[in-house]
Structures are given as structure tokens and as C-alpha cells.
Design a protein around this motif. Structure first.
Motif, PDB file in Angstrom:
ATOM      1  N   ASP A  15       0.635  -1.003   0.178  1.00 59.88           N
ATOM      2  CA  ASP A  15       0.223  -0.087  -0.021  1.00 59.88           C
ATOM      3  C   ASP A  15       0.991   1.428   0.121  1.00 59.88           C
ATOM      4  N   GLU A  16       2.253   1.062   0.271  1.00 60.24           N
ATOM      5  CA  GLU A  16       3.197   2.511   0.556  1.00 60.24           C
ATOM      6  C   GLU A  16       3.684   2.756  -0.999  1.00 60.24           C
ATOM      7  N   GLY A  17       4.066   1.286  -1.522  1.00 58.29           N
ATOM      8  CA  GLY A  17       4.757   1.143  -2.859  1.00 58.29           C
ATOM      9  C   GLY A  17       6.040   0.740  -2.604  1.00 58.29           C
ATOM     10  N   TYR A  18       6.129   0.148  -1.386  1.00 58.40           N
ATOM     11  CA  TYR A  18       7.445  -0.892  -1.515  1.00 58.40           C
ATOM     12  C   TYR A  18       6.763  -2.201  -2.717  1.00 58.40           C
ATOM     13  N   LEU A  19       8.547  -3.170  -2.940  1.00 56.36           N
ATOM     14  CA  LEU A  19       7.893  -4.262  -3.632  1.00 56.36           C
ATOM     15  C   LEU A  19       7.376  -4.786  -2.981  1.00 56.36           C
ATOM     16  N   VAL A  20       6.482  -5.912  -3.064  1.00 58.25           N
ATOM     17  CA  VAL A  20       6.315  -7.302  -2.122  1.00 58.25           C
ATOM     18  C   VAL A  20       7.265  -8.440  -2.089  1.00 58.25           C
ATOM     19  N   ASN A  21       8.082  -8.431  -3.772  1.00 61.65           N
ATOM     20  CA  ASN A  21       9.044  -8.965  -4.129  1.00 61.65           C
ATOM     21  C   ASN A  21      10.282  -8.766  -4.477  1.00 61.65           C
ATOM     22  N   PHE A  22      11.615  -8.585  -3.608  1.00 62.93           N
ATOM     23  CA  PHE A  22      12.473  -8.395  -3.688  1.00 62.93           C
ATOM     24  C   PHE A  22      12.426  -8.670  -5.643  1.00 62.93           C
ATOM     25  N   SER A  23      12.863 -10.004  -5.557  1.00 59.70           N
ATOM     26  CA  SER A  23      13.401 -10.265  -6.895  1.00 59.70           C
ATOM     27  C   SER A  23      13.057  -8.782  -7.811  1.00 59.70           C
ATOM     28  N   ASP A  24      11.083  -9.215  -7.850  1.00 56.88           N
ATOM     29  CA  ASP A  24      10.930  -8.003  -9.215  1.00 56.88           C
ATOM     30  C   ASP A  24      12.110  -7.227  -9.491  1.00 56.88           C
ATOM     31  N   TRP A  25      13.329  -6.509  -8.295  1.00 56.04           N
ATOM     32  CA  TRP A  25      13.510  -5.506  -8.777  1.00 56.04           C
ATOM     33  C   TRP A  25      14.610  -5.054  -9.989  1.00 56.04           C
TER      34      TRP A  25
END
Length: 105
Positions: A15-25
Motif C-alpha cells: 500500500d505504500e509503494g514498496y515492492l512485495v518481491n525483491f526479485s522483481d527489482w
């Protein structure tokens, strides 16, 4: 939950815009998040902080405190606020694709 669209890829965020999965970075994802946060271009100094944040996250499971960030990254508090205005630890963590640092409101 939210979604960040980068190119043809949809990436889940909290909800705050932080990635749920680091692997998507990726660097492209970092640049997209930075623009959303009002940072038009990531410089070499931004990347020093981002890479330090990721290193700490990979080693400890959380981002560094502001104190550790300024003592060990080679970037002063003043410069951090210039690079990541209005909450450098939170913004740097978000751009680095890691969870919101503990103690940040």
C-alpha cells in the motif's frame, strides 16, 4: 496492494509503494520508482546508497538505520537529504526494492 508498471511488466507493491518481491527489482524499476518519488535521474551517488541498502538487506534481512547508513555508506546525512529529500532512508529503501526500514513512520 498496488501495481507498478515498468515497460510491459506489472510489479506488485504494498500500500505504500514498496515492492512485495525483491526479485522483481531491476535498475529500470528503480528508475521508475525514483521518478514517482520526485527524483528525475539517479546519479552515481544515488547508486552508492541504493547498493549499500541492498547489501545490508541481503546480509541482515532489513535495511540499515539512518545512523548506519551515514556511518558506513560514505554518504553524509546532509548529502542523503539532498539525494533523497523528505525521508532519505524510506525513499532509498523503496528505490532499492527493499522493505521499509524498521523505525520509519
Amino acid at each position: 496492494m498496488g501495481v507498478l508498471v515498468v515497460g510491459s511488466k506489472s510489479i506488485q507493491t504494498d500500500d505504500e509503494g514498496y515492492l512485495v518481491n525483491f526479485s522483481d527489482w531491476s535498475k529500470e524499476v528503480a528508475e521508475a520508482i525514483a521518478k514517482q518519488e520526485g527524483i528525475e535521474q539517479l546519479t552515481d551517488r544515488h547508486w552508492v546508497v541504493i547498493e549499500f541498502m541492498q547489501k545490508e538487506f541481503k546480509e541482515h534481512g532489513t535495511g540499515p538505520s539512518m545512523r548506519k547508513l551515514t556511518k558506513e555508506s560514505g554518504v553524509s546525512t546532509k548529502e542523503l537529504y539532498e539525494l533523497f529529500p523528505k525521508g532519505p532512508a524510506k525513499k532509498a529503501a523503496k528505490i532499492a526494492g527493499i522493505k521499509k526500514p524498521v523505525g520509519c513512520v
